[in-house]
Design a protein around this motif. Structure first.
Motif, PDB file in Angstrom:
ATOM      1  N   PRO A  36      41.010  30.763  47.998  1.00 43.78           N
ATOM      2  CA  PRO A  36      41.365  32.185  47.907  1.00 43.78           C
ATOM      3  C   PRO A  36      40.319  33.012  47.153  1.00 43.78           C
ATOM      4  N   ILE A  37      39.630  32.392  46.192  1.00 40.02           N
ATOM      5  CA  ILE A  37      38.584  33.119  45.464  1.00 40.02           C
ATOM      6  C   ILE A  37      37.433  33.452  46.402  1.00 40.02           C
ATOM      7  N   MET A  38      36.975  32.469  47.164  1.00 37.64           N
ATOM      8  CA  MET A  38      35.853  32.685  48.084  1.00 37.64           C
ATOM      9  C   MET A  38      36.212  33.718  49.158  1.00 37.64           C
ATOM     10  N   GLU A  39      37.410  33.604  49.700  1.00 38.11           N
ATOM     11  CA  GLU A  39      37.812  34.535  50.765  1.00 38.11           C
ATOM     12  C   GLU A  39      37.975  35.953  50.218  1.00 38.11           C
ATOM     13  N   ALA A  40      38.501  36.095  49.002  1.00 36.25           N
ATOM     14  CA  ALA A  40      38.653  37.429  48.401  1.00 36.25           C
ATOM     15  C   ALA A  40      37.291  38.060  48.134  1.00 36.25           C
ATOM     16  N   TRP A  41      36.331  37.293  47.633  1.00 35.63           N
ATOM     17  CA  TRP A  41      34.985  37.829  47.414  1.00 35.63           C
ATOM     18  C   TRP A  41      34.352  38.224  48.734  1.00 35.63           C
ATOM     19  N   ARG A  42      34.537  37.421  49.778  1.00 36.31           N
ATOM     20  CA  ARG A  42      33.963  37.746  51.096  1.00 36.31           C
ATOM     21  C   ARG A  42      34.528  39.046  51.619  1.00 36.31           C
TER      22      ARG A  42
END
Length: 178
Positions: A162-168
């Protein structure tokens, strides 16, 4: 938000377990080589070659203890590695997903659903027209994904995804607005 950066390091606890396992196998290999003097030359060369390979892997593990890999997220994209690694731009990433790698003898199979035992990794796919290096191109052809973030990070795939997808989503949207 141009100064925003998040750095996630490799877990030293996971690396210690990794090194412990290597030391156990190295010790067993050396003990086996020392206590079996009547094996043929080919087997002896094969055994010492395996011991040398395990010693090399242990040295890499020791290096990673003192200079751990880092996953660095910033407004432009993310990079993973020790010192200099190629940055993957948020605009180039189509999406992140959790994949499960299962080993079958000498091959690995990647599945996209949690259907039994397997190691969960965060993987990414690239948009068509995005820049690919040779390794990403080969990975896309063979597996359908551009790359994976190893399990040695301080957080598991379910926390990292979820961290990676939110930053993307946040930074790809902000670069399209500009």
């Amino acid at each position: 938000m141009t100064g925003e950066t998040l750095t996630i390091r490799e877990s030293r606890g996971k690396l210690i377990l990794y090194l412990f396992g290597l030391v156990v196998f190295l010790t067993g290999g050396v003990w086996l080589a020392a206590n079996t003097p009547d094996i043929d030359t080919f087997s002896k060369v094969l055994l010492w070659g395996l011991i040398a390979l395990l010693a090399f892997v242990a040295l890499e593990g020791l290096r990673r203890m003192f200079w751990p890999c880092k996953l660095i997220l910033d407004a432009a994209g993310f990079s993973f590695g020790h010192w200099s690694s190629r940055k993957v731009g948020w605009d180039d990433v189509e999406r992140f997903k959790i994949v499960y790698m299962r080993s079958h003898f000498f091959s690995r199979r990647i599945t996209y659903e949690d259907s039994g035992p397997g190691l969960a990794h965060v993987a990414w796919t690239l948009k068509s027209g995005a820049r690919h290096d040779l390794a990403q191109r080969a990975s896309l052809v063979l597996t359908g994904i551009a790359g994976v973030i190893p399990k040695s990070m301080q957080m598991g795939a379910s926390e990292l995804f979820p961290i990676m997808e939110a930053w993307r989503v946040r930074h790809a949207a902000s670069s399209q607005d500009a």
